[in-house]
Design a protein around this motif. Structure first.
Motif, short mmCIF file in Angstrom:
data_model
loop_
_atom_site.label_atom_id
_atom_site.label_comp_id
_atom_site.label_asym_id
_atom_site.label_seq_id
_atom_site.Cartn_x
_atom_site.Cartn_y
_atom_site.Cartn_z
N GLN A 73 0.81 -1.21 0.00
CA GLN A 73 0.00 0.00 0.00
C GLN A 73 0.84 1.27 0.00
OE1 GLN A 73 -0.79 2.20 3.04
NE2 GLN A 73 -1.88 3.53 1.60
N MET A 139 -2.69 -1.80 -3.15
CA MET A 139 -3.69 -0.81 -2.76
C MET A 139 -3.07 0.59 -2.94
SD MET A 139 -5.19 0.07 1.06
CE MET A 139 -5.73 -1.58 1.45
N THR A 141 -4.04 4.35 -2.55
CA THR A 141 -5.09 5.20 -2.00
C THR A 141 -4.97 6.63 -2.50
OG1 THR A 141 -3.70 5.42 -0.03
CG2 THR A 141 -5.53 3.88 0.10
N ASN A 166 3.01 -1.11 4.26
CA ASN A 166 2.86 0.30 3.91
C ASN A 166 4.25 0.86 3.61
OD1 ASN A 166 3.24 3.21 5.17
ND2 ASN A 166 1.14 3.13 4.45
#
Length: 481
Positions: A73, A139, A141, A166
């Motif tokens: 992410q 992912m 965002t 992350n």
């Protein structure tokens, strides 16, 4: 040499491609389409959710099918800051990059390494044909920098992964396992305007050249806040003044670097005020001499405005800003060196009949987050201002027993012959919010060394990116079953 010639080429070329796409927070349409096209071109399952987050899925490489599915992410938006003399349109132009020694920088603007390096790294993994990895749910965002809307509105049904990596930490020897939550406090006060008194003289005062930086990660560095310094200059004036306008700071999550004020004084007080200005600005420069090497105040006579803020409201405005807490509010009693709670006065505007402030409060402890937020709120309610608090998001509670932490700690020791720093950070990583959506996911954050994020001095270390890339690849190989 250009950025595209740097190693690892796959990552740097993706970063260059990404930085050619305008990607302001809340205006991510172009970068969303860019990422969707990227995933579909690779033939991978690609979709967006209702808020605009991009999800790209890649199956495990042969022999890795029994490992846990991971979520990789990063956020696609970037902070927009530029030097005042830089002509640049973030909505239409790509970032202009340059290499200086071991650093990649931008020409007078933010670089977007936060979090573009993370995005580019995931892209390089997705397009790779020779890197071993388990099944990946990428992912990407949106709107992280202005409210974490993408994380807030995430649809968790798109994910089955049990480990989340992350890639938004900014020291290559650090593993982040916790972060601060935050809330915005915005105020508005309608002031009394009066005709500029007869016999007045107007000055335009500018403050430029402050370091600025990330209002979470850099809040404990003692850097000057342009809004507070300009207010001190006016607050301590030995002669009566009236504010005509203030324009200080820029973004909610950046330490203010610049401020411009137009004010008036009685013409007969001009000599005294100019003498005071020289004395006061020298004192402020001396106060911050070891930190703010390029601080510069300037003063010049300017056209007399037709209206100014009344004397009574000028006093109220100066008192309110003076009373606004800015900086560290409390250090953590549990984690050495960690800022637990802080507040940053990001924006001060006086114009068109309104006095407006924007500030951001952060804390890893929910109760003290509200304590500092309500301290700011009370200051402006005493003034009679309207106060709106919004964008509340939770912190990420550290889990020192995390299984992925243990794996990555040992791997770091094996690769670099030293232990990593395991820390919580005083910034708003999306992990706190993502953990609410994906409660059974084991999360960790790491990344290369980035300095001065959220400012035009933002830079990323080339050698650190190489270190991070090697560590990332080995981490993927060592994801447990």
């Amino acid at each position: 040499m250009s950025v595209r010639d740097l190693e690892p080429k796959a990552m740097w070329n993706n970063f260059a491609d990404l930085n050619a796409v305008p990607r302001p927070s809340k205006k991510e349409e172009k970068v969303i389409q860019f990422m969707v096209d990227f995933g579909k071109k690779l033939g991978l399952e690609t979709k967006t959710d209702k808020i605009g987050n991009i999800i790209i899925k890649k199956p495990a490489t042969p022999g890795m099918e029994d490992r846990q599915t991971i979520i990789m992410q990063s956020h696609v938006d970037m902070v927009h800051q530029k030097n005042s003399d830089k002509v640049f349109d973030f909505d239409t132009q790509g970032i202009e990059m340059k290499i200086e020694g071991d650093w990649v920088k931008a020409e007078g603007t933010t670089l977007g390494a936060d979090n573009g390096i993370g995005v580019a790294s995931i892209m390089a993994i997705l397009e790779s044909t020779d890197i071993a990895h388990p099944a990946i749910e990428a992912m990407f965002t949106v709107d992280e920098e202005t409210g974490m809307t993408g994380a807030m509105e995430l649809d968790p049904s798109n994910f089955t992964g049990t480990i989340l990596l992350n890639l938004d930490t900014e020291d290559d020897d650090e593993l982040s396992i916790g972060c601060a939550g935050g809330i915005d406090t915005n105020t508005s006060y309608v002031y009394e305007s009066i005709s500029t008194p007869a016999g007045s003289k107007a000055y335009r005062i500018e403050l430029r050249g402050l370091m600025g930086g990330h209002s979470g990660m850099d809040i404990d560095q003692g850097r000057a806040n342009a809004n507070k310094l300009m207010n001190r200059l006016m607050y301590d004036s030995p002669v009566k003044l009236n504010i005509a306008s203030i324009d200080g700071g820029s973004l909610r999550n950046a330490i203010p670097r610049e401020s411009t004020v137009v004010l008036t004084i009685a013409e007969m007080d001009a000599e005294a005020f100019e003498s005071y200005f020289e004395m006061k600005t020298e004192a402020l420069a001396e106060e911050f001499a070891s930190i703010e090497k390029d601080m510069k105040f300037s003063i010049a006579a300017t056209d007399l405005p037709t209206e100014v803020v009344s004397g009574a409201d000028t006093t109220k405005i100066l008192q309110a800003v003076h009373a606004t807490h800015n900086g560290v509010f409390r250090m953590s009693p549990d984690i050495e060196g960690l800022v637990e709670t802080s507040s940053s006065l990001a924006r001060v505007i006086v114009n068109g009949g309104k006095f407006i402030t924007q500030s951001l409060q952060r804390s890893s402890v929910e109760s003290t987050k509200w304590e500092v937020a309500n301290t700011i709120k009370s200051t402006y309610e005493l003034l009679g201002a309207e106060v709106v608090q919004s964008g509340d998001y939770p912190g990420w509670q550290p889990n020192p027993n995390s299984k992925i932490l243990k794996t990555m700690e040992q791997l770091y020791k094996d690769m670099f012959n030293e232990a990593p720093q395991v820390k919580a950070c005083h910034a708003g990583l999306e992990c706190g919010i993502l953990g609410k959506h994906l409660p059974n996911t084991d999360m960790i954050s790491f990344g290369p060394t980035i300095r001065q994020p959220h400012s035009p001095d933002e830079r990323v270390s080339i050698s650190s990116v190489q270190k991070f890339w090697g560590y990332l690849i080995e981490t993927l190989k060592n994801i447990p079953a």
